[in-house]
Design a protein around this motif. Structure first.
Motif, PDB file in Angstrom:
ATOM      1  N   ARG A  68       0.853  -1.174   0.000  1.00  0.00           N
ATOM      2  CA  ARG A  68       0.000   0.000   0.000  1.00  0.00           C
ATOM      3  C   ARG A  68       0.896   1.233   0.000  1.00  0.00           C
ATOM      4  NH1 ARG A  68      -3.981   1.516   3.148  1.00  0.00           N
ATOM      5  NH2 ARG A  68      -3.267   3.675   3.286  1.00  0.00           N
ATOM      6  N   LEU A  69       0.358   2.346  -0.477  1.00  0.00           N
ATOM      7  CA  LEU A  69       1.082   3.604  -0.390  1.00  0.00           C
ATOM      8  C   LEU A  69       1.157   4.031   1.081  1.00  0.00           C
ATOM      9  CD1 LEU A  69      -0.466   5.553  -3.404  1.00  0.00           C
ATOM     10  CD2 LEU A  69       1.756   4.417  -3.313  1.00  0.00           C
ATOM     11  N   VAL A  70       2.282   4.589   1.463  1.00  0.00           N
ATOM     12  CA  VAL A  70       2.451   5.068   2.835  1.00  0.00           C
ATOM     13  C   VAL A  70       1.822   6.454   2.927  1.00  0.00           C
ATOM     14  CG1 VAL A  70       4.112   5.795   4.573  1.00  0.00           C
ATOM     15  CG2 VAL A  70       4.529   3.719   3.239  1.00  0.00           C
ATOM     16  N   ASP A  71       0.704   6.526   3.617  1.00  0.00           N
ATOM     17  CA  ASP A  71       0.035   7.811   3.806  1.00  0.00           C
ATOM     18  C   ASP A  71      -0.377   7.940   5.271  1.00  0.00           C
ATOM     19  OD1 ASP A  71      -2.056   5.918   3.715  1.00  0.00           O
ATOM     20  OD2 ASP A  71      -2.570   6.450   1.656  1.00  0.00           O
ATOM     21  N   ASP A  72      -1.563   7.473   5.594  1.00  0.00           N
ATOM     22  CA  ASP A  72      -2.056   7.524   6.961  1.00  0.00           C
ATOM     23  C   ASP A  72      -1.289   6.555   7.868  1.00  0.00           C
ATOM     24  OD1 ASP A  72      -4.328   8.191   8.953  1.00  0.00           O
ATOM     25  OD2 ASP A  72      -4.346   5.998   8.858  1.00  0.00           O
ATOM     26  N   TYR A  73      -0.879   7.045   9.020  1.00  0.00           N
ATOM     27  CA  TYR A  73      -0.075   6.214   9.925  1.00  0.00           C
ATOM     28  C   TYR A  73      -0.836   4.978  10.391  1.00  0.00           C
ATOM     29  CZ  TYR A  73       2.067   4.564  14.213  1.00  0.00           C
ATOM     30  OH  TYR A  73       2.599   3.765  15.191  1.00  0.00           O
ATOM     31  N   GLN A  74      -2.049   5.151  10.846  1.00  0.00           N
ATOM     32  CA  GLN A  74      -2.799   4.022  11.390  1.00  0.00           C
ATOM     33  C   GLN A  74      -3.065   2.963  10.323  1.00  0.00           C
ATOM     34  OE1 GLN A  74      -3.331   3.307  14.442  1.00  0.00           O
ATOM     35  NE2 GLN A  74      -2.677   5.258  15.366  1.00  0.00           N
ATOM     36  N   ALA A  75      -3.368   3.401   9.095  1.00  0.00           N
ATOM     37  CA  ALA A  75      -3.620   2.447   8.012  1.00  0.00           C
ATOM     38  C   ALA A  75      -2.346   1.703   7.635  1.00  0.00           C
ATOM     39  CB  ALA A  75      -4.199   3.172   6.803  1.00  0.00           C
ATOM     40  N   THR A  76      -1.218   2.416   7.648  1.00  0.00           N
ATOM     41  CA  THR A  76       0.062   1.779   7.327  1.00  0.00           C
ATOM     42  C   THR A  76       0.434   0.768   8.411  1.00  0.00           C
ATOM     43  OG1 THR A  76       0.796   3.783   6.168  1.00  0.00           O
ATOM     44  CG2 THR A  76       2.492   2.202   6.824  1.00  0.00           C
ATOM     45  N   LYS A  77       0.213   1.139   9.665  1.00  0.00           N
ATOM     46  CA  LYS A  77       0.512   0.230  10.775  1.00  0.00           C
ATOM     47  C   LYS A  77      -0.384  -1.002  10.708  1.00  0.00           C
ATOM     48  CE  LYS A  77       0.948   0.139  15.819  1.00  0.00           C
ATOM     49  NZ  LYS A  77       0.831   0.954  17.065  1.00  0.00           N
TER      50      LYS A  77
END
Length: 402
Positions: free
Chosen positions: A132-141
């Motif tokens: 995934r693209l690294v954008d939102d911290y919580q979504a990336t985590k």
């Protein structure tokens, strides 16, 4: 015929591309940011004319150089660099000067952005790592915890292993977020349990493969850069491998016409759900240029040919005139300054003699990935080749690298 070659002086051996073109009566028009006096005599001899700009990053300067060459020599037939860093510059200039012999800027997304490459691989039926693209911290985590650590983060549009990291836990992910360059769009991928095998070669205007080979990485470029380790890889016969069939699918899917190509794949070292069984091939990245790190020369030593000539004949005649037969296994073994080794250079030279095809220092700009001092050796068997690598990289304390 007029060919503009961007940055013909770096890396140092790139003059070979220009030299073979000039030998075929082609005007080879170099644009670079080094002074004429500072470039090698081989580079000078390989060019019809050289135009110095103050900065290759300055598009207006490079545009003016191309305009000058058009005024002096007529329509430009090809614009090339064989350097990943300048591919978008090449493509933009092709638009400006109506050069039809390569991808234009509107064609670049799928061969420069790692996220877009995955879409093309999928259409060709070649699996790739989840991302995934690294954008939102919580979504990336959440993604990292879903696929499991370790994970890889890297620029979506990057060159080599620059700004590429392996993150092992939430704390390292937190540190990455707090220190990452805000101007770079990163992607995060699941870690693939495998090693890299490449599919490299040259195609004609109909996507026919004129020559192909494969290189196997014995450690990752990312680890070379981040851990300052030794590096070694070797060329393997591609004939009869599943990699040849899958590589041809990639050539077709990515529209690799009249190109050097360098495709990177993982071969799985263990089963991975969603990717395949141990030994299967997984798509990694695509590079529409010659492979780096002296791989063209390694191909020459393996097949007893000259790939620069094959490329130049493709440019001039759209053909390959060699009858190809593989002669040797070939290895690239890079030693790192500051490491104590069991054998010195003279001992290596004495032991392997004319099986050393090339020995050279690596330019500082490339040494982080490729080591400081390199031996390229050839052998008749894979076993002999691996023994050469072990001997060159054996540590003074007796530890074996392989």
């Amino acid at each position: 015929m007029n060919v503009i070659f961007i940055s013909p002086h770096f890396p140092l051996y790139f003059y070979n591309f220009c030299d073979r073109l000039k030998a075929r009566g082609i005007h080879v028009l170099g644009i670079g940011d080094a002074s004429y006096d500072s470039i090698s005599q081989e580079t000078k001899d390989s060019l019809t004319e050289y135009y110095k700009v103050d900065n290759l990053e300055n598009y207006e300067e490079v545009y003016r150089a191309c305009a000058y060459f058009t005024w002096r020599y007529g329509h430009i037939d090809w614009i090339e660099s064989q350097n990943e860093y300048w591919l978008e510059l090449e493509a933009t200039l092709r638009n400006e000067f109506n050069v039809t012999t390569g991808p234009k800027i509107q064609d670049m997304a799928s061969i420069k952005y790692k996220s877009k490459m995955k879409d093309v691989y999928a259409k060709a039926g070649i699996p790739t790592a989840r991302y995934r693209l690294v954008d939102d911290y919580q979504a990336t985590k959440a993604f990292a915890n879903k696929v499991g650590y370790p994970v890889i983060v890297k620029p979506d549009n990057g060159v080599g292993a620059s700004s590429t990291y392996k993150l092992k836990n939430d704390d390292e992910l937190d540190y990455f977020f707090s220190t990452k360059d805000p101007h770079i769009q990163f992607i995060i991928e699941e870690m693939v349990p495998g090693h890299v095998e490449t599919f490299d070669g040259v195609t004609d205007s109909q996507k026919n493969i004129l020559i192909s080979t494969s290189h196997v990485m014995l450690n990752s470029i990312m680890d070379n850069v981040n851990e300052a380790s030794d590096t070694a890889f070797y060329s393997q016969p591609v004939e009869g491998l599943d990699l040849a069939e899958i590589g041809k699918k990639a050539v077709d899917a990515f529209q690799a016409k009249s190109r050097f190509f360098h495709f990177e794949f993982f071969r799985l070292d263990e089963d991975r759900e969603g990717l395949g069984k141990k030994g299967d091939i997984v798509g990694l990245e695509v590079n529409m240029r010659a492979p780096g790190a002296y791989m063209p020369d390694m191909t020459n030593y393996a097949y007893d040919v000259d790939v620069y000539t094959i490329w130049a004949d493709m440019i001039k005649f759209d053909q390959c005139y060699y009858d190809l037969h593989r002669e040797y296994w070939v290895a690239y073994t890079g030693r790192r300054d500051g490491i104590w080794y069991a054998h010195n250079y003279d001992q290596i030279r004495a032991k392997y003699g004319d099986m050393i095809a090339l020995e050279t220092d690596v330019p500082e700009a490339l040494a982080a990935a490729m080591g400081n001092h390199v031996f390229i050796t050839k052998a008749h068997t894979q076993e002999e080749l691996f023994e050469q690598i072990r001997y060159i990289l054996k540590r003074e304390d007796g530890k074996e690298w392989m």
